[in-house]
Design an enzyme around this catalytic site. Sequence first.
Site, PDB file in Angstrom:
ATOM      1  N   CYS A 218      44.887  49.777  42.599  1.00 52.90           N
ATOM      2  CA  CYS A 218      44.670  50.446  41.322  1.00 52.90           C
ATOM      3  C   CYS A 218      44.679  51.956  41.531  1.00 52.90           C
ATOM      4  CB  CYS A 218      43.337  49.992  40.722  1.00 52.90           C
ATOM      5  SG  CYS A 218      42.968  50.712  39.106  1.00 52.90           S
TER       6      CYS A 218
ATOM      7  N   HIS B  76      46.222  42.946  34.606  1.00 60.47           N
ATOM      8  CA  HIS B  76      45.496  44.053  35.236  1.00 60.47           C
ATOM      9  C   HIS B  76      45.245  45.182  34.242  1.00 60.47           C
ATOM     10  CE1 HIS B  76      44.647  46.701  38.862  1.00 60.47           C
ATOM     11  NE2 HIS B  76      44.832  47.605  37.899  1.00 60.47           N
ATOM     12  N   GLU B  77      46.288  45.564  33.502  1.00 61.30           N
ATOM     13  CA  GLU B  77      46.162  46.689  32.578  1.00 61.30           C
ATOM     14  C   GLU B  77      45.316  46.344  31.354  1.00 61.30           C
ATOM     15  OE1 GLU B  77      46.930  49.443  33.730  1.00 61.30           O
ATOM     16  OE2 GLU B  77      48.157  48.708  35.381  1.00 61.30           O
TER      17      GLU B  77
END
Length: 205
Positions: free
Chosen positions: A121, A163-164
């Site tokens: 990340c 993830h986003e």
Amino acid sequence: MGNSKIKGFNKSEKSIILAGQTDSKLHVYQTTDEKELIVLKSKSSDIDPTDPLLPTLEARMLLTVQDPNHSGVGIAAPQIGINRNLIWVQRFDKTDDPFEFYINPRIIWKSKLTRLGAEGCLSIPDRKEEIQRSYAIRLQYQDKKGQFIEENIEGFTAVIFQHEVDHLLGILYPDRLEEQTSAGYIELNEKIPFSLQIDKKTILP
């Protein structure tokens, strides 16, 4: 996703967006900074797709995620200090792997079939972990005219979306790591043999 309740960018958000031109990248918030971590762990809200400042933010977020010194495959608005439901995702499932911008995205379905893969990340320095993610998702989002669109997405690109979108919910991938340690998974690749049917002329490496 009711547009009647959606408000425009607030004063603080406008100051971030207008602090630079469309050709300048933004500061990426880090978990190592306590104040920035609060933003990263906060839930985001929807934005009016026709907001006049949206194109400027869109352009600056793209420059940020494509920064050659610290590039990524996706970025969410909370990562640059704005708790709004906006993300950029690189579409590895499309020709030339384009980056695409999504307004007010939501994952409305996830497959029970999962895949394990390494994740990092931009907001978490010097760390990568193996995370379980659904192999397929159904995404809902709005275009720049406010129309709703739904799309099925699979594979690594689906992982990026998960993830986003997690960022928009105030969830960082280490939170998923803790979650998956208590969940049960069946290793399908040990139970089900996968094969590729070929003809006699096919040559495989």
